[in-house]
Design a protein around this motif. Sequence first.
Motif, mmCIF file in Angstrom:
data_model
loop_
_atom_site.group_PDB
_atom_site.id
_atom_site.type_symbol
_atom_site.label_atom_id
_atom_site.label_comp_id
_atom_site.label_asym_id
_atom_site.label_seq_id
_atom_site.Cartn_x
_atom_site.Cartn_y
_atom_site.Cartn_z
ATOM 1 N N GLU A 53 0.837 -1.208 0.000
ATOM 2 C CA GLU A 53 0.000 0.000 0.000
ATOM 3 C C GLU A 53 0.872 1.258 0.000
ATOM 4 O O GLU A 53 0.635 2.213 -0.745
ATOM 5 C CB GLU A 53 -0.872 -0.023 1.260
ATOM 6 C CG GLU A 53 -1.928 1.047 1.324
ATOM 7 C CD GLU A 53 -3.128 0.731 0.465
ATOM 8 O OE1 GLU A 53 -3.305 1.454 -0.527
ATOM 9 O OE2 GLU A 53 -3.857 -0.223 0.766
ATOM 10 N N PHE A 54 1.887 1.241 0.827
ATOM 11 C CA PHE A 54 2.771 2.392 0.952
ATOM 12 C C PHE A 54 3.587 2.614 -0.330
ATOM 13 O O PHE A 54 3.611 3.716 -0.885
ATOM 14 C CB PHE A 54 3.715 2.200 2.151
ATOM 15 C CG PHE A 54 4.738 3.285 2.273
ATOM 16 C CD1 PHE A 54 4.376 4.559 2.694
ATOM 17 C CD2 PHE A 54 6.067 3.063 1.935
ATOM 18 C CE1 PHE A 54 5.306 5.583 2.770
ATOM 19 C CE2 PHE A 54 7.008 4.075 2.018
ATOM 20 C CZ PHE A 54 6.631 5.337 2.437
ATOM 21 N N LEU A 55 4.240 1.553 -0.807
ATOM 22 C CA LEU A 55 5.069 1.688 -2.013
ATOM 23 C C LEU A 55 4.219 2.091 -3.219
ATOM 24 O O LEU A 55 4.576 3.008 -3.962
ATOM 25 C CB LEU A 55 5.790 0.371 -2.315
ATOM 26 C CG LEU A 55 6.877 -0.079 -1.329
ATOM 27 C CD1 LEU A 55 7.444 -1.429 -1.744
ATOM 28 C CD2 LEU A 55 7.996 0.952 -1.233
ATOM 29 N N GLY A 56 3.083 1.415 -3.394
ATOM 30 C CA GLY A 56 2.219 1.731 -4.538
ATOM 31 C C GLY A 56 1.734 3.169 -4.487
ATOM 32 O O GLY A 56 1.729 3.877 -5.501
ATOM 33 N N GLY A 158 -2.791 -2.439 -1.899
ATOM 34 C CA GLY A 158 -2.281 -3.512 -1.036
ATOM 35 C C GLY A 158 -2.092 -4.859 -1.707
ATOM 36 O O GLY A 158 -1.403 -5.731 -1.173
ATOM 37 N N ALA A 159 -2.694 -5.050 -2.890
ATOM 38 C CA ALA A 159 -2.538 -6.336 -3.591
ATOM 39 C C ALA A 159 -1.355 -6.315 -4.561
ATOM 40 O O ALA A 159 -1.167 -7.244 -5.343
ATOM 41 C CB ALA A 159 -3.825 -6.672 -4.348
ATOM 42 N N SER A 160 -0.545 -5.261 -4.514
ATOM 43 C CA SER A 160 0.628 -5.142 -5.400
ATOM 44 C C SER A 160 1.828 -5.909 -4.817
ATOM 45 O O SER A 160 1.778 -6.370 -3.684
ATOM 46 C CB SER A 160 1.023 -3.671 -5.540
ATOM 47 O OG SER A 160 -0.107 -2.878 -5.766
ATOM 48 N N PHE A 161 2.876 -5.991 -5.623
ATOM 49 C CA PHE A 161 4.139 -6.606 -5.171
ATOM 50 C C PHE A 161 3.908 -7.990 -4.559
ATOM 51 O O PHE A 161 4.510 -8.353 -3.552
ATOM 52 C CB PHE A 161 4.850 -5.702 -4.131
ATOM 53 C CG PHE A 161 5.183 -4.339 -4.643
ATOM 54 C CD1 PHE A 161 6.281 -4.141 -5.467
ATOM 55 C CD2 PHE A 161 4.389 -3.238 -4.332
ATOM 56 C CE1 PHE A 161 6.587 -2.884 -5.965
ATOM 57 C CE2 PHE A 161 4.688 -1.972 -4.831
ATOM 58 C CZ PHE A 161 5.791 -1.798 -5.646
#
Length: 259
Positions: A53-56, A158-161
């Motif tokens: 969530e943070f990185l995206g 949040g569903a990234s990476f």
Amino acid sequence: MSKIEIRTVNVIQYLYPLREGGSLPAIVKADDGYLYVIKFRGAGQGKKALIAEFLGGEIARAIGLKVPELVFMNLDDSFSKTEPDEEIQDLLKFSVGLNLGLHFLSGAITYDPLVSEIDALTASKVVLLDSIISNIDRTTKNTNLLQWNKELWVIDNGASFYFHHDWKTWENHLTRTFPLIKDHVLLQSASKLEEASKEIQQLLNQDKTIEIVSNIPEDWLLSESDTMTPTEMRAAYVKFINTRFSKIDLLVKEAENAK
């Protein structure tokens, strides 16, 4: 390019849960007087969802997209003791410590592809963002976009990476593109992918990526089940993002073919 400064605030009031997502985020008030949507470290995907969530969110902001302010949120153990709902009580108990908050956009409505208008460049940027961060969750079923003040805002990354759920095989993901872009809610509106790609390349570079990754709280990178150290994980996130970034032309082609 401005330096990233992530504020840390303390939760002073738990207001109500948001029941749309499986992870039970909630509206809370912080000691700066503002309302936030808090994402809990004790929820299903745990701290890894907060990292994604943070990185995206910060990558989206770096490439010129609208993202609510992200803050780190301290939650103490007093809230679970006064919460009558057992499910929420457990969630609060397991989330004591540092969580992630998004500034609450009062009056925002969920983006609806059937009625909401969007300009082609913004749509193209969001499509390429999600290709870069491998976000599997921006579809017509769940757009994870808001309309606020007549502008499009990017939320819920949040569903990234998803490679970070199994660090043993993370390097396999370096050679891949992102075929799931075919299901993206904005794909049909993304008619300026080449232009978006050029803008992204001007705005995001390796130094910016390192700066964003360096802001992940150390505590979020610590887990008994992971074999890698926090330093190794940070290096892996940077390498993954920069590898994706280096093949942005391939991602553009993939998205165009998917249309």
